[in-house]
Design a protein around this motif. Structure first.
Motif, PDB file in Angstrom:
ATOM      1  N   SER A  18     -42.671  13.027   0.953  1.00 37.95           N
ATOM      2  CA  SER A  18     -43.617  12.222   0.169  1.00 37.95           C
ATOM      3  C   SER A  18     -42.874  11.127  -0.600  1.00 37.95           C
ATOM      4  CB  SER A  18     -44.444  13.098  -0.768  1.00 37.95           C
ATOM      5  OG  SER A  18     -43.630  13.667  -1.768  1.00 37.95           O
ATOM      6  N   ILE A  19     -41.643  11.383  -1.002  1.00 37.66           N
ATOM      7  CA  ILE A  19     -40.840  10.360  -1.673  1.00 37.66           C
ATOM      8  C   ILE A  19     -40.468   9.270  -0.678  1.00 37.66           C
ATOM      9  CG2 ILE A  19     -38.592   9.921  -2.748  1.00 37.66           C
ATOM     10  CD1 ILE A  19     -38.853  12.702  -4.049  1.00 37.66           C
ATOM     11  N   THR A  20     -40.057   9.653   0.516  1.00 39.86           N
ATOM     12  CA  THR A  20     -39.626   8.654   1.493  1.00 39.86           C
ATOM     13  C   THR A  20     -40.782   7.776   1.960  1.00 39.86           C
ATOM     14  OG1 THR A  20     -39.797  10.219   3.333  1.00 39.86           O
ATOM     15  CG2 THR A  20     -37.638  10.009   2.256  1.00 39.86           C
ATOM     16  N   VAL A  21     -42.008   8.289   1.940  1.00 36.75           N
ATOM     17  CA  VAL A  21     -43.169   7.464   2.293  1.00 36.75           C
ATOM     18  C   VAL A  21     -43.264   6.282   1.330  1.00 36.75           C
ATOM     19  CG1 VAL A  21     -45.706   7.394   2.295  1.00 36.75           C
ATOM     20  CG2 VAL A  21     -44.504   9.255   3.437  1.00 36.75           C
ATOM     21  N   HIS A  22     -43.096   6.552   0.039  1.00 29.34           N
ATOM     22  CA  HIS A  22     -43.183   5.486  -0.965  1.00 29.34           C
ATOM     23  C   HIS A  22     -41.974   4.559  -0.882  1.00 29.34           C
ATOM     24  CE1 HIS A  22     -46.804   7.155  -2.580  1.00 29.34           C
ATOM     25  NE2 HIS A  22     -46.216   8.319  -2.792  1.00 29.34           N
ATOM     26  N   LEU A  23     -40.803   5.112  -0.597  1.00 23.81           N
ATOM     27  CA  LEU A  23     -39.627   4.259  -0.422  1.00 23.81           C
ATOM     28  C   LEU A  23     -39.775   3.378   0.823  1.00 23.81           C
ATOM     29  CD1 LEU A  23     -36.762   6.727  -1.417  1.00 23.81           C
ATOM     30  CD2 LEU A  23     -37.605   4.771  -2.724  1.00 23.81           C
ATOM     31  N   ASP A  24     -40.387   3.901   1.866  1.00 23.51           N
ATOM     32  CA  ASP A  24     -40.651   3.090   3.059  1.00 23.51           C
ATOM     33  C   ASP A  24     -41.601   1.937   2.739  1.00 23.51           C
ATOM     34  OD1 ASP A  24     -38.996   4.647   4.662  1.00 23.51           O
ATOM     35  OD2 ASP A  24     -40.644   5.853   5.472  1.00 23.51           O
ATOM     36  N   ARG A  25     -42.593   2.196   1.880  1.00 26.64           N
ATOM     37  CA  ARG A  25     -43.503   1.116   1.465  1.00 26.64           C
ATOM     38  C   ARG A  25     -42.730   0.034   0.715  1.00 26.64           C
ATOM     39  NH1 ARG A  25     -47.732   3.587  -2.074  1.00 26.64           N
ATOM     40  NH2 ARG A  25     -48.551   1.475  -2.152  1.00 26.64           N
ATOM     41  N   LEU A  26     -41.807   0.450  -0.149  1.00 21.82           N
ATOM     42  CA  LEU A  26     -40.986  -0.534  -0.859  1.00 21.82           C
ATOM     43  C   LEU A  26     -40.092  -1.290   0.121  1.00 21.82           C
ATOM     44  CD1 LEU A  26     -39.979  -1.883  -3.425  1.00 21.82           C
ATOM     45  CD2 LEU A  26     -38.345  -0.008  -3.679  1.00 21.82           C
ATOM     46  N   ALA A  27     -39.537  -0.585   1.094  1.00 24.75           N
ATOM     47  CA  ALA A  27     -38.681  -1.249   2.086  1.00 24.75           C
ATOM     48  C   ALA A  27     -39.447  -2.350   2.813  1.00 24.75           C
ATOM     49  CB  ALA A  27     -38.140  -0.227   3.082  1.00 24.75           C
ATOM     50  N   THR A  28     -40.697  -2.101   3.133  1.00 24.57           N
ATOM     51  CA  THR A  28     -41.533  -3.115   3.783  1.00 24.57           C
ATOM     52  C   THR A  28     -41.714  -4.323   2.871  1.00 24.57           C
ATOM     53  OG1 THR A  28     -42.709  -1.436   5.049  1.00 24.57           O
ATOM     54  CG2 THR A  28     -43.827  -3.552   4.760  1.00 24.57           C
ATOM     55  N   GLU A  29     -41.946  -4.075   1.585  1.00 21.54           N
ATOM     56  CA  GLU A  29     -42.177  -5.182   0.642  1.00 21.54           C
ATOM     57  C   GLU A  29     -40.912  -5.998   0.376  1.00 21.54           C
ATOM     58  OE1 GLU A  29     -45.072  -6.234  -0.085  1.00 21.54           O
ATOM     59  OE2 GLU A  29     -46.045  -4.516   0.856  1.00 21.54           O
ATOM     60  N   VAL A  30     -39.753  -5.344   0.275  1.00 24.57           N
ATOM     61  CA  VAL A  30     -38.530  -6.127   0.043  1.00 24.57           C
ATOM     62  C   VAL A  30     -38.184  -6.938   1.288  1.00 24.57           C
ATOM     63  CG1 VAL A  30     -37.597  -4.664  -1.801  1.00 24.57           C
ATOM     64  CG2 VAL A  30     -36.918  -4.227   0.560  1.00 24.57           C
ATOM     65  N   ALA A  31     -38.537  -6.419   2.461  1.00 23.37           N
ATOM     66  CA  ALA A  31     -38.331  -7.187   3.694  1.00 23.37           C
ATOM     67  C   ALA A  31     -39.203  -8.439   3.674  1.00 23.37           C
ATOM     68  CB  ALA A  31     -38.634  -6.335   4.916  1.00 23.37           C
ATOM     69  N   ARG A  32     -40.417  -8.333   3.150  1.00 25.03           N
ATOM     70  CA  ARG A  32     -41.281  -9.514   3.010  1.00 25.03           C
ATOM     71  C   ARG A  32     -40.696 -10.527   2.040  1.00 25.03           C
ATOM     72  NH1 ARG A  32     -46.841  -6.175   2.916  1.00 25.03           N
ATOM     73  NH2 ARG A  32     -47.012  -5.962   5.165  1.00 25.03           N
ATOM     74  N   GLU A  33     -39.908 -10.056   1.086  1.00 23.04           N
ATOM     75  CA  GLU A  33     -39.245 -10.944   0.132  1.00 23.04           C
ATOM     76  C   GLU A  33     -37.981 -11.574   0.735  1.00 23.04           C
ATOM     77  OE1 GLU A  33     -39.715 -11.587  -3.421  1.00 23.04           O
ATOM     78  OE2 GLU A  33     -41.726 -10.752  -3.230  1.00 23.04           O
ATOM     79  N   PRO A  89     -45.626  -1.164  -5.021  1.00 22.94           N
ATOM     80  CA  PRO A  89     -44.369  -1.535  -4.364  1.00 22.94           C
ATOM     81  C   PRO A  89     -44.131  -3.054  -4.332  1.00 22.94           C
ATOM     82  CG  PRO A  89     -45.972  -0.798  -2.743  1.00 22.94           C
ATOM     83  CD  PRO A  89     -46.561  -0.520  -4.095  1.00 22.94           C
ATOM     84  N   VAL A  90     -45.191  -3.856  -4.345  1.00 24.37           N
ATOM     85  CA  VAL A  90     -45.026  -5.317  -4.354  1.00 24.37           C
ATOM     86  C   VAL A  90     -44.343  -5.740  -5.651  1.00 24.37           C
ATOM     87  CG1 VAL A  90     -46.258  -7.524  -4.378  1.00 24.37           C
ATOM     88  CG2 VAL A  90     -46.988  -5.717  -2.825  1.00 24.37           C
ATOM     89  N   GLN A  91     -44.775  -5.179  -6.773  1.00 30.58           N
ATOM     90  CA  GLN A  91     -44.167  -5.496  -8.070  1.00 30.58           C
ATOM     91  C   GLN A  91     -42.710  -5.035  -8.110  1.00 30.58           C
ATOM     92  OE1 GLN A  91     -45.437  -7.281 -10.504  1.00 30.58           O
ATOM     93  NE2 GLN A  91     -43.681  -7.044 -11.835  1.00 30.58           N
ATOM     94  N   ALA A  92     -42.432  -3.861  -7.579  1.00 27.13           N
ATOM     95  CA  ALA A  92     -41.053  -3.360  -7.541  1.00 27.13           C
ATOM     96  C   ALA A  92     -40.174  -4.285  -6.699  1.00 27.13           C
ATOM     97  CB  ALA A  92     -41.018  -1.933  -6.993  1.00 27.13           C
ATOM     98  N   ALA A  93     -40.695  -4.772  -5.575  1.00 24.33           N
ATOM     99  CA  ALA A  93     -39.923  -5.679  -4.714  1.00 24.33           C
ATOM    100  C   ALA A  93     -39.608  -6.978  -5.451  1.00 24.33           C
ATOM    101  CB  ALA A  93     -40.695  -5.964  -3.431  1.00 24.33           C
ATOM    102  N   LYS A  94     -40.557  -7.486  -6.214  1.00 20.47           N
ATOM    103  CA  LYS A  94     -40.316  -8.718  -6.991  1.00 20.47           C
ATOM    104  C   LYS A  94     -39.229  -8.499  -8.049  1.00 20.47           C
ATOM    105  CE  LYS A  94     -44.844 -10.806  -6.272  1.00 20.47           C
ATOM    106  NZ  LYS A  94     -44.376 -11.629  -5.202  1.00 20.47           N
ATOM    107  N   ARG A  95     -39.210  -7.325  -8.638  1.00 20.27           N
ATOM    108  CA  ARG A  95     -38.174  -7.030  -9.641  1.00 20.27           C
ATOM    109  C   ARG A  95     -36.801  -6.856  -9.006  1.00 20.27           C
ATOM    110  NH1 ARG A  95     -41.028  -3.851 -14.537  1.00 20.27           N
ATOM    111  NH2 ARG A  95     -42.424  -5.559 -15.049  1.00 20.27           N
ATOM    112  N   VAL A  96     -36.757  -6.277  -7.817  1.00 21.10           N
ATOM    113  CA  VAL A  96     -35.483  -6.173  -7.097  1.00 21.10           C
ATOM    114  C   VAL A  96     -34.966  -7.581  -6.799  1.00 21.10           C
ATOM    115  CG1 VAL A  96     -34.403  -5.470  -4.920  1.00 21.10           C
ATOM    116  CG2 VAL A  96     -35.899  -3.880  -6.136  1.00 21.10           C
ATOM    117  N   THR A  97     -35.862  -8.467  -6.395  1.00 15.26           N
ATOM    118  CA  THR A  97     -35.488  -9.856  -6.131  1.00 15.26           C
ATOM    119  C   THR A  97     -34.910 -10.496  -7.393  1.00 15.26           C
ATOM    120  OG1 THR A  97     -37.106 -10.100  -4.369  1.00 15.26           O
ATOM    121  CG2 THR A  97     -36.383 -12.120  -5.449  1.00 15.26           C
TER     122      THR A  97
END
Length: 190
Positions: A18-33, A89-97
């Motif tokens: 269940s943790i990796t599902v959410h991390l996979d969602r973040l991985a998709t969003e950072v790839a979009r960034e 996850p979109v907000q998290a990806a923006k913060r990683v950026t």
């Protein structure tokens, strides 16, 4: 010094899947960034490593930690910053950026400067840092608490990030002595 902060222990067992599902969602969003995302799910804390393909030695590791609200988890950076709830996850990806852009920009600018000055492209860095640089880096970080120092494998220069409230300054130099002077000058100006 930037260092890893251990995630808060979960008050109840949660399946890693269940943790990796959410991390996979973040991985998709950072790839979009525009970032590369490398899952690292085999360790004690599943995480994704986010980096720029052209600057693979600088990156951010993000894990998922239990929040204070039941059922709410947080994406957390390797420095301990809570980036966003698992539902955003979109907000998290923006913060990683926001975290990575200054570092990646500095490396790319230095490479561009070196290419313009010499007319030659930088050779790829060695797979592992030169161990002879470790004592110098340790001494610089001991002397300047809070300053992060490194040898630029692409730029062939010494680098430091000098903290200063909400604005940090990146300085570089050809040798450690010049870097020390630039760190001191940067601290005086603040």
């Amino acid at each position: 010094m930037i260092m890893w902060i251990e995630p808060k222990p979960s008050p109840r067992a949660v399946p890693a899947s269940s943790i990796t599902v959410h991390l996979d969602r973040l991985a998709t969003e950072v790839a979009r960034e525009g970032w590369q995302a490398e899952p690292r799910y085999d360790g004690p804390h599943p995480l994704i490593h986010v980096f720029d393909r052209d600057v693979p030695n600088i990156g951010e590791s993000v894990t998922l930690v239990h929040g204070t609200t039941p059922g709410l988890w947080w994406y957390r950076s390797s420095t301990g910053e809570d980036l966003a709830p698992h539902t955003q996850p979109v907000q998290a990806a923006k913060r990683v950026t926001r975290i990575l852009i200054p570092y990646v920009t500095a490396v790319r600018a230095a490479r561009s400067h070196q290419t313009q000055a010499t007319g030659e492209r930088c050779s790829p860095p060695p797979a592992r840092p030169d161990p002879s640089h470790a004592p110098t880096i340790a001494e610089l970080q001991r002397r300047f608490a809070g300053v992060v120092c490194w040898w630029g494998a692409y730029t062939y220069e010494w680098w430091a990030i000098v903290p200063g409230g909400t604005q940090w300054k990146i300085v570089n130099a050809e040798d450690p002595d010049t870097l020390i002077q630039r760190v001191l000058n940067t601290r005086k100006r603040r």
